[in-house]
Design a protein around this motif. Sequence first.
Motif, PDB file in Angstrom:
ATOM      1  N   LYS A   1      -2.782   7.925   8.359  1.00  0.00           N
ATOM      2  CA  LYS A   1      -2.681   6.548   7.850  1.00  0.00           C
ATOM      3  C   LYS A   1      -1.218   6.126   7.811  1.00  0.00           C
ATOM      4  CE  LYS A   1      -7.080   6.540   6.961  1.00  0.00           C
ATOM      5  NZ  LYS A   1      -7.980   6.008   7.926  1.00  0.00           N
ATOM      6  N   LEU A   2      -0.860   5.209   8.702  1.00  0.00           N
ATOM      7  CA  LEU A   2       0.499   4.686   8.790  1.00  0.00           C
ATOM      8  C   LEU A   2       0.546   3.332   8.088  1.00  0.00           C
ATOM      9  CD1 LEU A   2       3.410   4.628   9.900  1.00  0.00           C
ATOM     10  CD2 LEU A   2       2.463   3.732  12.038  1.00  0.00           C
ATOM     11  N   ASP A   3       1.447   3.192   7.138  1.00  0.00           N
ATOM     12  CA  ASP A   3       1.630   1.934   6.428  1.00  0.00           C
ATOM     13  C   ASP A   3       3.005   1.392   6.785  1.00  0.00           C
ATOM     14  OD1 ASP A   3       1.212  -0.209   4.705  1.00  0.00           O
ATOM     15  OD2 ASP A   3       1.961   0.895   2.960  1.00  0.00           O
ATOM     16  N   ALA A   4       3.016   0.251   7.460  1.00  0.00           N
ATOM     17  CA  ALA A   4       4.258  -0.400   7.864  1.00  0.00           C
ATOM     18  C   ALA A   4       3.997  -1.903   7.882  1.00  0.00           C
ATOM     19  CB  ALA A   4       4.696   0.080   9.255  1.00  0.00           C
ATOM     20  N   PRO A   5       5.013  -2.706   7.634  1.00  0.00           N
ATOM     21  CA  PRO A   5       4.795  -4.155   7.638  1.00  0.00           C
ATOM     22  C   PRO A   5       4.519  -4.671   9.050  1.00  0.00           C
ATOM     23  CG  PRO A   5       7.125  -3.679   7.433  1.00  0.00           C
ATOM     24  CD  PRO A   5       6.408  -2.363   7.362  1.00  0.00           C
ATOM     25  N   GLU A   6       3.735  -5.727   9.142  1.00  0.00           N
ATOM     26  CA  GLU A   6       3.528  -6.349  10.458  1.00  0.00           C
ATOM     27  C   GLU A   6       4.784  -7.067  10.897  1.00  0.00           C
ATOM     28  OE1 GLU A   6      -0.039  -8.602  11.041  1.00  0.00           O
ATOM     29  OE2 GLU A   6      -1.214  -7.174   9.866  1.00  0.00           O
ATOM     30  N   ILE A   7       5.470  -7.689   9.912  1.00  0.00           N
ATOM     31  CA  ILE A   7       6.722  -8.394  10.186  1.00  0.00           C
ATOM     32  C   ILE A   7       7.790  -7.852   9.253  1.00  0.00           C
ATOM     33  CG2 ILE A   7       7.915 -10.617  10.133  1.00  0.00           C
ATOM     34  CD1 ILE A   7       5.244 -11.956  10.745  1.00  0.00           C
ATOM     35  N   ALA A   8       8.901  -7.425   9.832  1.00  0.00           N
ATOM     36  CA  ALA A   8      10.048  -6.952   9.055  1.00  0.00           C
ATOM     37  C   ALA A   8      11.131  -8.013   9.144  1.00  0.00           C
ATOM     38  CB  ALA A   8      10.550  -5.629   9.596  1.00  0.00           C
ATOM     39  N   GLU A   9      11.425  -8.637   8.015  1.00  0.00           N
ATOM     40  CA  GLU A   9      12.433  -9.691   8.013  1.00  0.00           C
ATOM     41  C   GLU A   9      13.848  -9.135   8.071  1.00  0.00           C
ATOM     42  OE1 GLU A   9      11.672 -12.525   4.951  1.00  0.00           O
ATOM     43  OE2 GLU A   9       9.683 -12.987   5.747  1.00  0.00           O
ATOM     44  N   ASN A  10      13.985  -7.844   7.770  1.00  0.00           N
ATOM     45  CA  ASN A  10      15.289  -7.200   7.850  1.00  0.00           C
ATOM     46  C   ASN A  10      15.107  -5.892   8.611  1.00  0.00           C
ATOM     47  OD1 ASN A  10      17.746  -5.932   7.528  1.00  0.00           O
ATOM     48  ND2 ASN A  10      17.755  -6.039   5.295  1.00  0.00           N
ATOM     49  N   GLY A  11      15.498  -5.865   9.875  1.00  0.00           N
ATOM     50  CA  GLY A  11      15.351  -4.668  10.696  1.00  0.00           C
ATOM     51  C   GLY A  11      16.193  -3.503  10.218  1.00  0.00           C
ATOM     52  N   GLY A  12      17.142  -3.755   9.330  1.00  0.00           N
ATOM     53  CA  GLY A  12      17.984  -2.688   8.804  1.00  0.00           C
ATOM     54  C   GLY A  12      17.287  -1.837   7.759  1.00  0.00           C
ATOM     55  N   VAL A  13      16.212  -2.371   7.170  1.00  0.00           N
ATOM     56  CA  VAL A  13      15.499  -1.655   6.113  1.00  0.00           C
ATOM     57  C   VAL A  13      14.009  -1.952   6.254  1.00  0.00           C
ATOM     58  CG1 VAL A  13      15.328  -1.263   3.634  1.00  0.00           C
ATOM     59  CG2 VAL A  13      17.493  -1.987   4.597  1.00  0.00           C
ATOM     60  N   VAL A  14      13.307  -1.137   7.034  1.00  0.00           N
ATOM     61  CA  VAL A  14      11.876  -1.327   7.246  1.00  0.00           C
ATOM     62  C   VAL A  14      11.136  -0.207   6.517  1.00  0.00           C
ATOM     63  CG1 VAL A  14      10.050  -1.556   8.959  1.00  0.00           C
ATOM     64  CG2 VAL A  14      12.345  -2.371   9.500  1.00  0.00           C
ATOM     65  N   PRO A  15      10.409  -0.560   5.437  1.00  0.00           N
ATOM     66  CA  PRO A  15       9.698   0.479   4.695  1.00  0.00           C
ATOM     67  C   PRO A  15       8.448   0.949   5.441  1.00  0.00           C
ATOM     68  CG  PRO A  15       9.232  -1.665   3.752  1.00  0.00           C
ATOM     69  CD  PRO A  15      10.234  -1.878   4.857  1.00  0.00           C
ATOM     70  N   ILE A  16       8.301   2.249   5.565  1.00  0.00           N
ATOM     71  CA  ILE A  16       7.119   2.826   6.207  1.00  0.00           C
ATOM     72  C   ILE A  16       6.667   4.040   5.412  1.00  0.00           C
ATOM     73  CG2 ILE A  16       7.717   2.065   8.546  1.00  0.00           C
ATOM     74  CD1 ILE A  16       8.441   5.090   8.992  1.00  0.00           C
ATOM     75  N   SER A  17       5.414   4.371   5.550  1.00  0.00           N
ATOM     76  CA  SER A  17       4.915   5.604   4.941  1.00  0.00           C
ATOM     77  C   SER A  17       3.736   6.102   5.757  1.00  0.00           C
ATOM     78  CB  SER A  17       4.502   5.380   3.482  1.00  0.00           C
ATOM     79  OG  SER A  17       3.412   4.491   3.408  1.00  0.00           O
ATOM     80  N   VAL A  18       3.483   7.384   5.641  1.00  0.00           N
ATOM     81  CA  VAL A  18       2.342   7.997   6.316  1.00  0.00           C
ATOM     82  C   VAL A  18       1.737   9.028   5.379  1.00  0.00           C
ATOM     83  CG1 VAL A  18       3.666   9.800   7.513  1.00  0.00           C
ATOM     84  CG2 VAL A  18       1.499   9.024   8.469  1.00  0.00           C
ATOM     85  N   ARG A  19       0.438   9.098   5.417  1.00  0.00           N
ATOM     86  CA  ARG A  19      -0.287  10.128   4.674  1.00  0.00           C
ATOM     87  C   ARG A  19      -1.454  10.569   5.550  1.00  0.00           C
ATOM     88  NH1 ARG A  19      -2.064   5.352   3.129  1.00  0.00           N
ATOM     89  NH2 ARG A  19      -4.195   5.008   2.472  1.00  0.00           N
ATOM     90  N   THR A  20      -1.987  11.725   5.237  1.00  0.00           N
ATOM     91  CA  THR A  20      -3.074  12.240   6.056  1.00  0.00           C
ATOM     92  C   THR A  20      -4.001  13.106   5.223  1.00  0.00           C
ATOM     93  OG1 THR A  20      -3.637  13.471   8.050  1.00  0.00           O
ATOM     94  CG2 THR A  20      -1.729  14.241   6.817  1.00  0.00           C
ATOM     95  N   THR A  21      -5.236  13.207   5.700  1.00  0.00           N
ATOM     96  CA  THR A  21      -6.217  14.100   5.078  1.00  0.00           C
ATOM     97  C   THR A  21      -6.403  15.358   5.909  1.00  0.00           C
ATOM     98  OG1 THR A  21      -8.011  12.931   6.204  1.00  0.00           O
ATOM     99  CG2 THR A  21      -7.462  12.202   3.967  1.00  0.00           C
ATOM    100  N   LEU A  22      -5.596  15.515   6.946  1.00  0.00           N
ATOM    101  CA  LEU A  22      -5.671  16.706   7.788  1.00  0.00           C
ATOM    102  C   LEU A  22      -5.222  17.939   7.004  1.00  0.00           C
ATOM    103  CD1 LEU A  22      -4.113  15.153  11.008  1.00  0.00           C
ATOM    104  CD2 LEU A  22      -6.475  15.934  10.773  1.00  0.00           C
ATOM    105  N   ASN A  23      -5.773  19.070   7.331  1.00  0.00           N
ATOM    106  CA  ASN A  23      -5.395  20.340   6.704  1.00  0.00           C
ATOM    107  C   ASN A  23      -4.292  21.023   7.494  1.00  0.00           C
ATOM    108  OD1 ASN A  23      -7.342  20.163   4.644  1.00  0.00           O
ATOM    109  ND2 ASN A  23      -8.920  20.884   6.066  1.00  0.00           N
ATOM    110  N   ASP A  24      -3.564  21.915   6.848  1.00  0.00           N
ATOM    111  CA  ASP A  24      -2.527  22.736   7.473  1.00  0.00           C
ATOM    112  C   ASP A  24      -1.437  21.900   8.151  1.00  0.00           C
ATOM    113  OD1 ASP A  24      -3.923  25.066   6.707  1.00  0.00           O
ATOM    114  OD2 ASP A  24      -5.183  24.923   8.499  1.00  0.00           O
TER     115      ASP A  24
END
Length: 163
Positions: A73-96
């Motif tokens: 699961k990748l969470d990132a904005p569709e539009i980044a108004e400031n390319g210098g600071v784009v918040p993103i996160s990823v999480r997963t339910t995969l093991n190991d």
Amino acid sequence: MTASFGPSVTRRLIIKGIGAVALVGLGHATLGPWPALAAANDKYPEDAFKQKNANEAIKALYGRDHEASDKVKLDAPEIAENGGVVPISVRTTLNDVTSISFVVSENPFALAASYKIPEGTVPAVANRLKMAKTSNVIALVEAGGKLYSATKEVKVTVGGCGG
């Protein structure tokens, strides 16, 4: 007669303050990173961070292809108004899960960040990336000896107009 605290006292206090800050910084530099360096059992992937092409960066880092997975699961904005600071996160339910990385296809150097995930750690990472222009952001998750991914296009606006 009143005591006068002139410029020499101010300079002395400033120099003492700088010395104290330097001492604290030195203590942090010598004590802070050692546990992290001791825990790292892999070599820094210098070659992967030098790659200008996303596929070459992925190949240099992992040596194999990736497959899209709905468990990443990748969470990132569709539009980044400031390319210098784009918040993103990823999480997963995969093991190991052993590593998580971020690739920005159109950046001058494609590999933006890569993390080794110790056993028993929740496989989730958040970061703020610098993006040169509108691009696909690829989150890569290495789990169980395979490489999985999620991709999202992030539009970087010039001037923060949102359009």
